[in-house]
Design a protein around this motif. Structure first.
Motif, mmCIF file in Angstrom:
data_model
loop_
_atom_site.group_PDB
_atom_site.id
_atom_site.type_symbol
_atom_site.label_atom_id
_atom_site.label_comp_id
_atom_site.label_asym_id
_atom_site.label_seq_id
_atom_site.Cartn_x
_atom_site.Cartn_y
_atom_site.Cartn_z
ATOM 1 N N ALA A 312 0.839 -1.205 0.000
ATOM 2 C CA ALA A 312 0.000 0.000 0.000
ATOM 3 C C ALA A 312 0.873 1.253 0.000
ATOM 4 N N ALA A 313 1.949 1.208 0.782
ATOM 5 C CA ALA A 313 2.876 2.346 0.812
ATOM 6 C C ALA A 313 3.545 2.528 -0.540
ATOM 7 N N PHE A 314 3.922 1.437 -1.188
ATOM 8 C CA PHE A 314 4.526 1.536 -2.515
ATOM 9 C C PHE A 314 3.537 2.138 -3.514
ATOM 10 N N MET A 315 2.310 1.633 -3.523
ATOM 11 C CA MET A 315 1.293 2.128 -4.450
ATOM 12 C C MET A 315 1.038 3.619 -4.241
ATOM 13 N N ASN A 316 0.930 4.035 -2.995
ATOM 14 C CA ASN A 316 0.579 5.424 -2.716
ATOM 15 C C ASN A 316 1.783 6.346 -2.582
ATOM 16 N N SER A 317 2.951 5.843 -2.968
ATOM 17 C CA SER A 317 4.139 6.693 -3.066
ATOM 18 C C SER A 317 4.318 7.222 -4.478
ATOM 19 N N HIS A 318 3.340 7.016 -5.330
ATOM 20 C CA HIS A 318 3.369 7.511 -6.710
ATOM 21 C C HIS A 318 2.399 8.673 -6.862
ATOM 22 N N GLU A 319 2.685 9.506 -7.840
ATOM 23 C CA GLU A 319 1.858 10.681 -8.064
ATOM 24 C C GLU A 319 0.516 10.278 -8.668
ATOM 25 N N ARG A 320 -0.488 11.087 -8.380
ATOM 26 C CA ARG A 320 -1.839 10.880 -8.879
ATOM 27 C C ARG A 320 -2.528 12.231 -8.990
ATOM 28 N N PRO A 321 -3.756 12.317 -9.506
ATOM 29 C CA PRO A 321 -4.407 13.620 -9.665
ATOM 30 C C PRO A 321 -4.565 14.369 -8.337
ATOM 31 N N GLN A 322 -4.582 15.681 -8.451
ATOM 32 C CA GLN A 322 -4.629 16.563 -7.283
ATOM 33 C C GLN A 322 -5.924 16.390 -6.480
ATOM 34 N N ASP A 323 -5.832 16.598 -5.193
ATOM 35 C CA ASP A 323 -7.003 16.634 -4.318
ATOM 36 C C ASP A 323 -7.881 17.815 -4.744
ATOM 37 N N PRO A 324 -9.175 17.592 -4.999
ATOM 38 C CA PRO A 324 -10.061 18.706 -5.396
ATOM 39 C C PRO A 324 -10.141 19.813 -4.348
ATOM 40 N N ARG A 325 -9.750 19.526 -3.115
ATOM 41 C CA ARG A 325 -9.793 20.532 -2.058
ATOM 42 C C ARG A 325 -8.495 21.330 -1.973
ATOM 43 N N PHE A 326 -7.624 21.173 -2.940
ATOM 44 C CA PHE A 326 -6.315 21.828 -2.977
ATOM 45 C C PHE A 326 -6.455 23.325 -2.738
ATOM 46 N N THR A 327 -5.641 23.829 -1.823
ATOM 47 C CA THR A 327 -5.738 25.243 -1.440
ATOM 48 C C THR A 327 -4.802 26.151 -2.214
ATOM 49 N N GLY A 328 -3.969 25.593 -3.093
ATOM 50 C CA GLY A 328 -2.957 26.366 -3.789
ATOM 51 C C GLY A 328 -1.572 26.088 -3.253
ATOM 52 N N SER A 329 -1.502 25.422 -2.107
ATOM 53 C CA SER A 329 -0.240 25.064 -1.485
ATOM 54 C C SER A 329 -0.336 23.622 -1.016
ATOM 55 N N VAL A 330 0.657 22.807 -1.434
ATOM 56 C CA VAL A 330 0.661 21.411 -0.996
ATOM 57 C C VAL A 330 0.796 21.335 0.521
ATOM 58 N N ALA A 331 1.667 22.156 1.085
ATOM 59 C CA ALA A 331 1.878 22.138 2.534
ATOM 60 C C ALA A 331 0.601 22.507 3.288
ATOM 61 N N GLU A 332 -0.090 23.548 2.822
ATOM 62 C CA GLU A 332 -1.325 23.960 3.483
ATOM 63 C C GLU A 332 -2.420 22.915 3.309
ATOM 64 N N THR A 333 -2.474 22.293 2.118
ATOM 65 C CA THR A 333 -3.486 21.265 1.874
ATOM 66 C C THR A 333 -3.222 20.048 2.755
ATOM 67 N N ARG A 334 -1.948 19.686 2.892
ATOM 68 C CA ARG A 334 -1.630 18.570 3.786
ATOM 69 C C ARG A 334 -2.026 18.906 5.220
ATOM 70 N N LYS A 335 -1.687 20.091 5.672
ATOM 71 C CA LYS A 335 -1.992 20.478 7.049
ATOM 72 C C LYS A 335 -3.491 20.451 7.311
ATOM 73 N N LYS A 336 -4.272 20.830 6.314
ATOM 74 C CA LYS A 336 -5.719 20.933 6.502
ATOM 75 C C LYS A 336 -6.432 19.605 6.333
ATOM 76 N N TYR A 337 -5.979 18.756 5.394
ATOM 77 C CA TYR A 337 -6.737 17.550 5.052
ATOM 78 C C TYR A 337 -5.962 16.235 5.198
ATOM 79 N N HIS A 338 -4.647 16.295 5.314
ATOM 80 C CA HIS A 338 -3.855 15.060 5.250
ATOM 81 C C HIS A 338 -2.830 14.941 6.373
ATOM 82 N N ASP A 339 -3.029 15.655 7.445
ATOM 83 C CA ASP A 339 -2.006 15.731 8.483
ATOM 84 C C ASP A 339 -2.004 14.499 9.390
ATOM 85 N N SER A 340 -1.577 13.373 8.843
ATOM 86 C CA SER A 340 -1.453 12.142 9.626
ATOM 87 C C SER A 340 -0.504 11.193 8.902
#
Length: 368
Positions: A312-340
């Protein structure tokens, strides 16, 4: 004059008495033998003997001892089932806890037509809901056997568990809004209107599959069976080996699946035609649980839990389409929706920042 019939009658009576005594003796001996056999404890060390304990598997630990005897003998707990037998027994009980109706029971009326349309959308989403799909996936790729299979987020379970509060949306979602989210994230498309024929058909199909299921009650086989955190942290290199040995045959060495003409036979696991960074399957917990229970296809449970986490880690270590909730910053989007630790979005793998686009992740050339 002497009556010679008296000794003859007495002899016949004696013979009859002997026969009766023999028959009674056989009956009594048989009863005693059967009683002794019934009083014997069931053997617990073979798969065949494990069957009587199977109904309790879903409500007690799989390796729990059988109930002690209740007769006048000293109570002796039976030895536990072998782990492999207990696991298989529990899995069978769980997977057969609810069975949706067979397709042969579909009514031949307007309601049945809507159910069939929902099934077609579910199986061939890009064909029957083209306006709302942005990749090469179909609903059935993550919800196996036309949404029927336990432990692969079956559609019948979704119907009886909604409306429900979801942390992802921060509100109570209806089944309609949950389906809309699937189109936005898993299908990398856009949400059909809640009153559209697409959503109506899918809800009708889910309703029909759930015929006889209890509403609002936890059901065996719902969702994906959660795995405990692995003893070793999920590892890209180990996952790459698991993928090459068990997954590449169907999904391709490059993770793009296989197509026959216009039909996507096996789904892409990463890249522009797969699910986006907002989909539930991008989370390591969901992906590893689905993989362990269902993959390789037809051989679910053949990978260890550690292997499932690694791949699962190998599969999800590859790039894929952007999160529709993207805020304009990957760091900010991670902090808001993916911080785990469950999400690799916004982390760097092999020098590539996941979520920044392009073909990065995995190896530096983007391949597996």
């Amino acid at each position: 004059m002497t009556d010679h019939r008296v000794p003859r009658i007495r002899g016949l009576a004696l013979f009859a008495a002997i026969i009766v005594a023999i028959v009674l003796g056989v009956v009594i001996a048989s009863n005693l033998w059967f009683k002794r056999e019934l009083d014997k404890p069931w053997p617990q060390d073979t798969p065949a003997a494990a069957a009587p304990a199977a109904p309790a598997a879903s409500s007690a630990p799989a390796n729990a001892a059988a109930p002690a005897r209740t007769d006048t003998e000293d109570a002796q707990p039976a030895p536990p089932l072998p782990a492999s037998v207990a696991s298989a027994t529990a899995r069978v009980v769980q997977r057969t806890a609810f069975a949706p109706p067979p397709e042969a029971e579909l009514p031949n009326d307007d309601f049945g037509k809507m159910v069939r349309l929902g099934e077609r959308i579910f199986m061939q989403t890009g064909t029957y809901a083209r306006a709302y799909v942005g990749n090469q996936l179909n609903c059935v790729n993550c919800h196996l056997d036309a949404g029927r299979q336990a432990d692969s987020a079956p559609l019948w379970a979704a119907f009886v568990h909604y409306p429900a509060y979801r942390k992802k949306t921060g509100e109570v979602d209806t089944l309609a809004s949950r389906l809309q989210g699937c189109f936005q994230y898993s299908m990398n498309g856009k949400a059909p209107p809640a009153d559209s024929e697409v959503i109506t058909a899918l809800q009708t199909y889910a309703f029909w599959l759930a015929k006889g299921a209890p509403v609002g009650t936890p059901m065996p086989g719902s969702g994906y069976p959660k795995l405990k955190k692995p003893p070793q942290a999920p590892d890209y290199a180990r996952g790459e080996q698991v993928y090459a040995q068990n997954c590449a045959l169907c999904h391709g060495a490059d993770g793009q699946g296989q197509r026959v003409g216009d039909t996507q036979v096996f789904p892409p696991l990463w890249g522009p035609q797969s699910f986006n960074w907002g989909a539930g399957m991008h989370q390591l917990g969901n992906a590893s649980a689905f993989i362990h229970a269902n993959m390789p296809l037809g051989r679910g449970g053949s990978l260890t839990e550690q292997q499932a986490w690694d791949v699962a880690a190998f599969m999800n270590s590859h790039e894929r389409p952007q999160d529709p909730r993207f805020t304009g910053s990957v760091a900010e989007t991670r902090k808001k929706y993916h911080d785990s630790d469950d999400s690799l979005y916004g982390t760097t793998v092999n020098g590539h920042l996941l979520g920044s686009g392009g073909t990065g992740g995995g190896r530096k050339n983007g391949g597996a």
